[in-house]
Design a protein around this motif. Structure first.
Motif, mmCIF file in Angstrom:
data_model
loop_
_atom_site.group_PDB
_atom_site.id
_atom_site.type_symbol
_atom_site.label_atom_id
_atom_site.label_comp_id
_atom_site.label_asym_id
_atom_site.label_seq_id
_atom_site.Cartn_x
_atom_site.Cartn_y
_atom_site.Cartn_z
ATOM 1 N N ARG A 99 28.851 25.410 5.675
ATOM 2 C CA ARG A 99 27.659 26.122 6.110
ATOM 3 C C ARG A 99 27.917 27.633 6.088
ATOM 4 N N ILE A 100 26.887 28.364 5.699
ATOM 5 C CA ILE A 100 26.929 29.823 5.696
ATOM 6 C C ILE A 100 25.729 30.312 6.488
ATOM 7 N N VAL A 101 25.714 31.595 6.829
ATOM 8 C CA VAL A 101 24.634 32.111 7.664
ATOM 9 C C VAL A 101 24.186 33.475 7.149
ATOM 10 N N SER A 102 22.887 33.726 7.275
ATOM 11 C CA SER A 102 22.338 35.027 6.879
ATOM 12 C C SER A 102 22.410 35.980 8.064
ATOM 13 N N ALA A 103 22.097 37.225 7.825
ATOM 14 C CA ALA A 103 22.077 38.229 8.892
ATOM 15 C C ALA A 103 21.032 37.898 9.953
ATOM 16 N N THR A 104 20.011 37.130 9.581
ATOM 17 C CA THR A 104 18.955 36.759 10.531
ATOM 18 C C THR A 104 19.245 35.434 11.229
ATOM 19 N N GLY A 105 20.370 34.782 10.908
ATOM 20 C CA GLY A 105 20.752 33.550 11.581
ATOM 21 C C GLY A 105 20.348 32.273 10.871
ATOM 22 N N LEU A 106 19.708 32.369 9.711
ATOM 23 C CA LEU A 106 19.367 31.158 8.971
ATOM 24 C C LEU A 106 20.617 30.585 8.319
ATOM 25 N N ILE A 107 20.630 29.261 8.122
ATOM 26 C CA ILE A 107 21.817 28.557 7.649
ATOM 27 C C ILE A 107 21.580 28.002 6.248
ATOM 28 N N GLY A 108 22.619 28.094 5.411
ATOM 29 C CA GLY A 108 22.604 27.525 4.069
ATOM 30 C C GLY A 108 23.958 26.896 3.791
ATOM 31 N N TYR A 109 24.273 26.687 2.519
ATOM 32 C CA TYR A 109 25.524 26.020 2.140
ATOM 33 C C TYR A 109 26.139 26.698 0.919
ATOM 34 N N ALA A 110 27.473 26.777 0.904
ATOM 35 C CA ALA A 110 28.214 27.324 -0.239
ATOM 36 C C ALA A 110 29.269 26.330 -0.686
ATOM 37 N N ASP A 111 29.582 26.361 -1.970
ATOM 38 C CA ASP A 111 30.627 25.528 -2.564
ATOM 39 C C ASP A 111 31.989 26.049 -2.088
ATOM 40 N N THR A 112 32.820 25.169 -1.564
ATOM 41 C CA THR A 112 34.105 25.604 -0.997
ATOM 42 C C THR A 112 35.159 25.903 -2.050
ATOM 43 N N ALA A 113 34.965 25.481 -3.289
ATOM 44 C CA ALA A 113 35.939 25.783 -4.340
ATOM 45 C C ALA A 113 35.666 27.130 -4.998
ATOM 46 N N THR A 114 34.385 27.433 -5.207
ATOM 47 C CA THR A 114 34.033 28.634 -5.967
ATOM 48 C C THR A 114 33.426 29.742 -5.116
ATOM 49 N N GLY A 115 32.859 29.380 -3.962
ATOM 50 C CA GLY A 115 32.154 30.357 -3.145
ATOM 51 C C GLY A 115 30.708 30.541 -3.554
ATOM 52 N N ARG A 116 30.276 29.819 -4.577
ATOM 53 C CA ARG A 116 28.887 29.933 -5.044
ATOM 54 C C ARG A 116 27.944 29.401 -3.973
#
Length: 171
Positions: A99-116
């Motif tokens: 899980r990743i987060v934006s400056a406004t607190g919304l959550i998304g997802y990134a690939d753990t191998a590439t960071g994409r």
């Protein structure tokens, strides 16, 4: 084979090979961290980041950047995303995603191998993936008892790795 063709082949093969991983080194006296190449050359010097969570840096490292927080960086030290915090550090990977987060607190997802960034931050609440799906929520508020926190959301649903809605798992 002509010498020019041999040289071109060697150059192309060398350019296509992935860079060898960097290794995390922690200095004992002050816990400062650095990343070094296999021959021992320092690639990312001590003190650039407060601490790091990635021991073997292939294409992505999670580091604590002063004044910013936990971020994912690539080998050129470009910030790829801000890490979602869980258990006093960056989120744990699940099914190759974190899980990743934006400056406004919304959550998304990134690939753990590439960071994409696979799913940009757009969810108010989001759990790690499990069995190909993740539970996400909208119209949420965070609640806490002082030690633990949780989300109360008006709507919950499940998504797949592409962000498409999927039915909940059968019991």
């Amino acid at each position: 084979m002509p010498p020019k063709l041999i040289l071109l082949t060697i150059i192309l093969l060398t350019a296509c090979r992935p860079a060898p991983p960097l290794c995390l080194v922690v200095r004992e006296r002050d816990d400062a961290c650095a990343y070094v190449a296999a021959p021992g050359d320092t690639v990312i010097p001590f003190g650039r980041y407060s601490t790091a969570a990635t021991k073997r840096f292939d294409r992505l490292a999670l580091v604590l950047k002063p004044g910013v927080g936990w971020v994912g960086i690539n080998r050129q030290e470009q910030v790829l995303f801000r890490a979602y915090l869980f258990d006093n550090g960056p989120d744990y990977p699940a099914e190759g995603l974190m899980r990743i987060v934006s400056a406004t607190g919304l959550i998304g997802y990134a690939d753990t191998a590439t960071g994409r960034v696979v799913l940009p931050p757009r969810y108010e609440a989001a759990f790690p993936f499990d069995s190909g799906r993740a539970q996400v929520g909208s119209r949420c508020r965070s609640e806490t008892d002082g030690e633990h926190s949780w989300w109360r959301c008006a709507e919950w649903h499940y998504i797949d790795h592409e962000g498409r809605p999927v039915p909940p798992a059968l019991p």
